[in-house]
Write a protein that holds these residues in place. Sequence first.
Motif, PDB file in Angstrom:
ATOM      1  N   ASN A  88       0.812  -1.226   0.000  1.00  0.00           N
ATOM      2  CA  ASN A  88       0.000   0.000   0.000  1.00  0.00           C
ATOM      3  C   ASN A  88       0.839   1.268   0.000  1.00  0.00           C
ATOM      4  N   LYS A  89       2.098   1.173  -0.491  1.00  0.00           N
ATOM      5  CA  LYS A  89       3.009   2.325  -0.484  1.00  0.00           C
ATOM      6  C   LYS A  89       3.523   2.709  -1.853  1.00  0.00           C
ATOM      7  N   GLY A 149       3.260   4.875 -11.558  1.00  0.00           N
ATOM      8  CA  GLY A 149       2.257   5.877 -11.873  1.00  0.00           C
ATOM      9  C   GLY A 149       1.907   6.773 -10.695  1.00  0.00           C
ATOM     10  N   MET A 150       2.590   6.583  -9.566  1.00  0.00           N
ATOM     11  CA  MET A 150       2.305   7.435  -8.413  1.00  0.00           C
ATOM     12  C   MET A 150       3.010   8.778  -8.561  1.00  0.00           C
ATOM     13  N   VAL A 209       3.912   9.605  -2.902  1.00  0.00           N
ATOM     14  CA  VAL A 209       5.075   9.052  -2.196  1.00  0.00           C
ATOM     15  C   VAL A 209       5.159   9.640  -0.787  1.00  0.00           C
ATOM     16  N   ILE A 210       5.028  10.948  -0.686  1.00  0.00           N
ATOM     17  CA  ILE A 210       5.112  11.616   0.615  1.00  0.00           C
ATOM     18  C   ILE A 210       3.973  11.166   1.523  1.00  0.00           C
ATOM     19  N   ARG A 211       2.779  11.038   0.979  1.00  0.00           N
ATOM     20  CA  ARG A 211       1.609  10.658   1.767  1.00  0.00           C
ATOM     21  C   ARG A 211       1.692   9.215   2.270  1.00  0.00           C
ATOM     22  N   GLY A 222      12.362   0.510  -6.056  1.00  0.00           N
ATOM     23  CA  GLY A 222      12.480   1.958  -6.139  1.00  0.00           C
ATOM     24  C   GLY A 222      11.779   2.546  -7.332  1.00  0.00           C
ATOM     25  N   LEU A 223      11.629   3.856  -7.263  1.00  0.00           N
ATOM     26  CA  LEU A 223      11.051   4.646  -8.335  1.00  0.00           C
ATOM     27  C   LEU A 223      12.199   5.382  -9.018  1.00  0.00           C
TER      28      LEU A 223
END
Length: 140
Positions: free
Chosen positions: A75-76, A80-81, A86-88, A109-110
Motif C-alpha cells: 500500500n506504499k 504511476g504514483m 510518495v510523501i503521503r 524503487g522509483l
Amino acid sequence: MNISNIIIPGKSIGGISIGENVFDVQKRIHSRYDVKLSDGNSMSINGNMITLYYGKNGIISEISCSSKFNGVYDNKLWAGMTVEDVIRNTSSQVAWSGFVQVDNINGIGLPLPNEYDDFEKITDFLDLDFVFEELWVYQF
C-alpha cells in the motif's frame, strides 16, 4: 502462466523473478501476453506493462513495471504514483543509485530522472504532481 499483481522487493514483479531465464519466461507467457524482445537485453510484456532486463546469458537482473501494471507494494509503492503520493504513503525517502528508495526498503524503487539523481528532500527538484511512470525491482 498468468501474471499476478504481486511485487516483492529484490525478487519479483507479477510472478516473474530476478534470476530466472528470460527465454523460459517467454515460453511460459507468450500464449497469453504480447511479448517483444528488444535490443538484446530487454523483453517487454504487453507494451512495457512489465519489462525484464537480462544479460547475455539470459538471466533476468532487474524488472520494471509501468502504470499499466495494477500491482501495489505494501500500500506504499506503485508505478504511476506522484511525488505527493510518495510523501503521503511513506515516512522516509532517499535518493539511492538513481532511484527513490522509501522507508529503508531495499530492492525496490522509483527511478529518478537522469538530471535529478540526488536530493535532500524529494521536493527539492520534483513537483508534487511529478509522476513516476515506472517502478523497479533490483538486487544491487
